[in-house]
Structure formats: structure tokens, C-alpha cells
Design a protein around this motif. Sequence first.
Motif, PDB file in Angstrom:
ATOM      1  N   ALA A  54       0.690  -1.335   0.114  1.00 39.59           N
ATOM      2  CA  ALA A  54       0.177  -0.021  -0.036  1.00 39.59           C
ATOM      3  C   ALA A  54       0.963   1.298   0.084  1.00 39.59           C
ATOM      4  O   ALA A  54       0.480   2.241  -0.638  1.00 39.59           O
ATOM      5  CB  ALA A  54      -0.935  -0.048   1.165  1.00 39.59           C
ATOM      6  N   TYR A  55       1.943   1.104   0.705  1.00 41.34           N
ATOM      7  CA  TYR A  55       2.989   2.344   0.730  1.00 41.34           C
ATOM      8  C   TYR A  55       3.487   2.466  -0.601  1.00 41.34           C
ATOM      9  O   TYR A  55       3.492   3.733  -0.990  1.00 41.34           O
ATOM     10  CB  TYR A  55       3.942   1.971   1.719  1.00 41.34           C
ATOM     11  CG  TYR A  55       3.811   2.295   3.190  1.00 41.34           C
ATOM     12  CD1 TYR A  55       2.507   2.716   3.530  1.00 41.34           C
ATOM     13  CD2 TYR A  55       4.750   2.131   4.230  1.00 41.34           C
ATOM     14  CE1 TYR A  55       2.360   3.038   4.990  1.00 41.34           C
ATOM     15  CE2 TYR A  55       4.530   2.303   5.491  1.00 41.34           C
ATOM     16  CZ  TYR A  55       3.098   2.814   5.940  1.00 41.34           C
ATOM     17  OH  TYR A  55       3.091   3.009   7.212  1.00 41.34           O
ATOM     18  N   VAL A  56       3.919   1.668  -1.332  1.00 44.77           N
ATOM     19  CA  VAL A  56       4.483   1.520  -2.569  1.00 44.77           C
ATOM     20  C   VAL A  56       3.476   2.121  -3.487  1.00 44.77           C
ATOM     21  O   VAL A  56       3.630   2.991  -4.628  1.00 44.77           O
ATOM     22  CB  VAL A  56       4.950   0.087  -3.134  1.00 44.77           C
ATOM     23  CG1 VAL A  56       5.508   0.440  -4.677  1.00 44.77           C
ATOM     24  CG2 VAL A  56       6.146  -0.288  -2.348  1.00 44.77           C
ATOM     25  N   ALA A  57       2.252   1.814  -3.437  1.00 45.73           N
ATOM     26  CA  ALA A  57       1.304   2.182  -4.461  1.00 45.73           C
ATOM     27  C   ALA A  57       0.902   3.541  -4.167  1.00 45.73           C
ATOM     28  O   ALA A  57       0.520   4.317  -5.259  1.00 45.73           O
ATOM     29  CB  ALA A  57      -0.124   1.421  -4.307  1.00 45.73           C
ATOM     30  N   ARG A  58       1.421   4.255  -3.098  1.00 45.48           N
ATOM     31  CA  ARG A  58       0.997   5.705  -2.776  1.00 45.48           C
ATOM     32  C   ARG A  58       2.240   6.654  -3.518  1.00 45.48           C
ATOM     33  O   ARG A  58       2.173   7.718  -3.597  1.00 45.48           O
ATOM     34  CB  ARG A  58       1.010   5.981  -1.469  1.00 45.48           C
ATOM     35  CG  ARG A  58      -0.281   5.458  -0.823  1.00 45.48           C
ATOM     36  CD  ARG A  58      -0.183   5.467   0.745  1.00 45.48           C
ATOM     37  NE  ARG A  58      -0.298   6.870   1.177  1.00 45.48           N
ATOM     38  CZ  ARG A  58      -0.163   7.409   2.445  1.00 45.48           C
ATOM     39  NH1 ARG A  58      -0.133   6.099   3.516  1.00 45.48           N
ATOM     40  NH2 ARG A  58      -0.343   8.329   2.839  1.00 45.48           N
ATOM     41  N   LEU A  59       3.275   5.916  -3.902  1.00 45.32           N
ATOM     42  CA  LEU A  59       4.379   6.523  -4.593  1.00 45.32           C
ATOM     43  C   LEU A  59       4.380   6.874  -6.052  1.00 45.32           C
ATOM     44  O   LEU A  59       4.118   5.747  -6.883  1.00 45.32           O
ATOM     45  CB  LEU A  59       5.679   5.811  -4.006  1.00 45.32           C
ATOM     46  CG  LEU A  59       5.885   6.091  -2.576  1.00 45.32           C
ATOM     47  CD1 LEU A  59       7.096   5.327  -2.007  1.00 45.32           C
ATOM     48  CD2 LEU A  59       6.240   7.315  -1.830  1.00 45.32           C
ATOM     49  N   GLU A  60       4.699   7.878  -6.574  1.00 43.02           N
ATOM     50  CA  GLU A  60       4.735   7.923  -8.087  1.00 43.02           C
ATOM     51  C   GLU A  60       6.181   7.449  -8.621  1.00 43.02           C
ATOM     52  O   GLU A  60       7.159   7.515  -8.073  1.00 43.02           O
ATOM     53  CB  GLU A  60       4.655   9.548  -8.381  1.00 43.02           C
ATOM     54  CG  GLU A  60       5.122   9.922  -9.971  1.00 43.02           C
ATOM     55  CD  GLU A  60       5.294  11.261 -10.174  1.00 43.02           C
ATOM     56  OE1 GLU A  60       5.457  11.700 -11.333  1.00 43.02           O
ATOM     57  OE2 GLU A  60       5.348  11.931  -9.033  1.00 43.02           O
ATOM     58  N   GLY A  61       5.864   6.484  -9.493  1.00 42.36           N
ATOM     59  CA  GLY A  61       7.110   6.018 -10.154  1.00 42.36           C
ATOM     60  C   GLY A  61       7.347   4.606  -9.834  1.00 42.36           C
ATOM     61  O   GLY A  61       8.538   4.205 -10.056  1.00 42.36           O
ATOM     62  N   PHE A  62       6.526   3.979  -8.871  1.00 42.13           N
ATOM     63  CA  PHE A  62       6.793   2.663  -8.413  1.00 42.13           C
ATOM     64  C   PHE A  62       5.680   1.708  -8.726  1.00 42.13           C
ATOM     65  O   PHE A  62       4.442   2.128  -8.810  1.00 42.13           O
ATOM     66  CB  PHE A  62       7.047   2.803  -7.085  1.00 42.13           C
ATOM     67  CG  PHE A  62       8.510   3.367  -6.694  1.00 42.13           C
ATOM     68  CD1 PHE A  62       9.535   2.786  -6.262  1.00 42.13           C
ATOM     69  CD2 PHE A  62       8.314   4.755  -6.457  1.00 42.13           C
ATOM     70  CE1 PHE A  62      10.923   3.257  -5.965  1.00 42.13           C
ATOM     71  CE2 PHE A  62       9.669   5.317  -5.846  1.00 42.13           C
ATOM     72  CZ  PHE A  62      10.749   4.563  -5.751  1.00 42.13           C
ATOM     73  N   THR A  63       5.819   0.546  -8.998  1.00 44.53           N
ATOM     74  CA  THR A  63       4.863  -0.460  -9.076  1.00 44.53           C
ATOM     75  C   THR A  63       5.363  -1.835  -8.550  1.00 44.53           C
ATOM     76  O   THR A  63       6.371  -2.158  -8.698  1.00 44.53           O
ATOM     77  CB  THR A  63       4.354  -0.688 -10.529  1.00 44.53           C
ATOM     78  OG1 THR A  63       3.024  -1.519 -10.740  1.00 44.53           O
ATOM     79  CG2 THR A  63       5.338  -1.376 -11.446  1.00 44.53           C
ATOM     80  N   VAL A  64       4.153  -2.439  -7.842  1.00 45.95           N
ATOM     81  CA  VAL A  64       4.509  -3.977  -7.134  1.00 45.95           C
ATOM     82  C   VAL A  64       4.184  -4.737  -8.185  1.00 45.95           C
ATOM     83  O   VAL A  64       3.308  -4.929  -8.827  1.00 45.95           O
ATOM     84  CB  VAL A  64       3.657  -4.199  -6.048  1.00 45.95           C
ATOM     85  CG1 VAL A  64       3.854  -5.380  -5.377  1.00 45.95           C
ATOM     86  CG2 VAL A  64       3.959  -2.872  -4.613  1.00 45.95           C
ATOM     87  N   VAL A  65       5.128  -5.632  -8.445  1.00 42.32           N
ATOM     88  CA  VAL A  65       5.218  -6.857  -9.412  1.00 42.32           C
ATOM     89  C   VAL A  65       5.104  -8.065  -8.656  1.00 42.32           C
ATOM     90  O   VAL A  65       4.881  -9.258  -9.212  1.00 42.32           O
ATOM     91  CB  VAL A  65       6.512  -6.710 -10.344  1.00 42.32           C
ATOM     92  CG1 VAL A  65       6.219  -5.475 -11.126  1.00 42.32           C
ATOM     93  CG2 VAL A  65       7.637  -7.001  -9.770  1.00 42.32           C
ATOM     94  N   GLY A  66       5.181  -8.152  -7.417  1.00 44.33           N
ATOM     95  CA  GLY A  66       5.007  -9.373  -6.748  1.00 44.33           C
ATOM     96  C   GLY A  66       5.483  -9.447  -5.216  1.00 44.33           C
ATOM     97  O   GLY A  66       6.000  -8.432  -4.889  1.00 44.33           O
ATOM     98  N   SER A  67       5.232 -10.658  -4.655  1.00 39.17           N
ATOM     99  CA  SER A  67       5.602 -10.527  -3.376  1.00 39.17           C
ATOM    100  C   SER A  67       6.105 -11.968  -3.025  1.00 39.17           C
ATOM    101  O   SER A  67       5.793 -13.058  -3.611  1.00 39.17           O
ATOM    102  CB  SER A  67       4.512 -10.141  -2.342  1.00 39.17           C
ATOM    103  OG  SER A  67       3.406 -11.138  -2.526  1.00 39.17           O
ATOM    104  N   ALA A  68       6.923 -12.038  -1.875  1.00 33.94           N
ATOM    105  CA  ALA A  68       7.358 -13.411  -1.373  1.00 33.94           C
ATOM    106  C   ALA A  68       7.620 -13.567   0.121  1.00 33.94           C
ATOM    107  O   ALA A  68       7.827 -12.341   0.597  1.00 33.94           O
ATOM    108  CB  ALA A  68       8.788 -13.814  -1.992  1.00 33.94           C
ATOM    109  N   ALA A  69       7.169 -14.712   0.629  1.00 32.11           N
ATOM    110  CA  ALA A  69       7.190 -14.768   2.130  1.00 32.11           C
ATOM    111  C   ALA A  69       8.372 -15.468   2.608  1.00 32.11           C
ATOM    112  O   ALA A  69       8.859 -15.861   3.870  1.00 32.11           O
ATOM    113  CB  ALA A  69       5.766 -15.277   2.466  1.00 32.11           C
ATOM    114  N   THR A  70       8.999 -16.143   1.398  1.00 28.21           N
ATOM    115  CA  THR A  70      10.403 -17.151   2.024  1.00 28.21           C
ATOM    116  C   THR A  70      11.304 -16.683   1.151  1.00 28.21           C
ATOM    117  O   THR A  70      11.343 -16.017   0.004  1.00 28.21           O
ATOM    118  CB  THR A  70       9.944 -18.579   1.739  1.00 28.21           C
ATOM    119  OG1 THR A  70       9.820 -18.819   0.388  1.00 28.21           O
ATOM    120  CG2 THR A  70       8.871 -18.867   2.730  1.00 28.21           C
TER     121      THR A  70
END
Length: 226
Positions: free
Chosen positions: A22-38
Motif C-alpha cells: 500500500a505504501y508503494v502504491a502511494r508513490l509516483e514512479g513505483f509499481t509492485v510486481v510481486g511478493s514473497a514470504a520465503t
Amino acid sequence: MTETIRVLIVEDEPLTAEAHAAYVARLEGFTVVGSAATGRAMLAAVQAEQPDLVLLDFTLPDAHGLQLVRALRTAGSAVDVIAVTAAHDARGVKNAIALGIVQYLVKPFSYRTFAERLTTYREFRRGFEDRRSLSQADIDQRLGSLRSSVPSELAKGIARETLEAVQAVLMASAAGVSATEVADATGTSRVTARRYLEHLITAGQADKDVRHSGPGRPEYEYRWLR
């Protein structure tokens, strides 16, 4: 055209991972492409998604973050890494720097701090766009751009130990808590608890709403922004 920075979030706590996304989504010029828990999932995701930046928690179920960064470098990956972790022992931080980690965020932190670190990183990357070579002054400027322009110290009158205690109470409550309940849980006065809660709202980590519990003066309840 300025590139969009592709971010991989590596965090084993689901709510924390969601908060970082959610923090990344609020920033201009960034996009989340995935997540990992391990660690294993992270290495696979780096290969599959080819992110520009990894936000890396050091304490994962199957590996330490520094081991993972070493594995990336051994495999020839030059992906940038920002440590987002509660670990802050001197040796670990020194090793992180030696491995080329570009920023280091110690949990807990505010959205303001998170945004400032990623913004300076974004400007650092932009300094290399369309450049084939750099002068000494250019290099000094690029390295300087990674330094924080915002003091890392807490606001006046805010003690880290108390702040962490208040944050823990909020994070543990799904329904929201009042200043009185936070005061009881942390052993502080109601006035002190409310000051810390308002600080978290200003920092973008909490919000508040009116709690309607019958006749009389309404009371505010505070919630952690998940």
C-alpha cells in the motif's frame, strides 16, 4: 520517458507485506510486481519477474536476508535491494553495506520515512538514465542522493520504546482501541497515549474515528493502517 520502478516485496508477515504494498502504491514512479514470504520464493520471483528493486525483510522462515543477497550476487543479479527489517546490529548493517544494499529501513517506521527513502532511491536511479559516463562530480552527486535529507530522529517528545509499545497495541487490535485502552496496555497516562496515537496518525500509520458507545461525550478509537 521516465521508467516505472518494478518492486518485489519480500516479507513473511502478510499484514506487513500488505502495508508495504500500500505504501508503494502511494508513490509516483513505483509499481509492485510481486511478493514473497520465503527466501526460496524470493529467488524464484527475482528470476521470473526481473524486478528493479527488492524490499527485503532479513528475518525469513528459511533464510537470512544477507544470505539471499549473497546468493543473488553470486548468480550475477544486479537487482537493487533495500533492507526493510527490525535487525540493526552493527555487524549486520556493515555486511549489508558491503553487499551493496542501497538503503536500510529499520522497523518500525512511518510512511514519511518509507516514502523519503524510496524517493531518494528513485532520484538515484534517474541520475543514471541516458548517461554513458559520469564525471567525479556526477558520481559524488549520485552517491549523495542516497543520503537522507530528513533526520532519522523521532519527533521531539516521542520516545522510541513507548512508540513501539503503542504500535504493538494497535497492530494487535482488529477492532480499534481508545486512548484510555492504549494507556492501560502500555502503562502510560491517557494524555501521553493520545499524543503518541496522534503522532502515528500524522506519520500515516494510524487513523481514528468516533466510537459511539452510548450517551455522553463521544470517544475516539484508533486503528492501525494495515
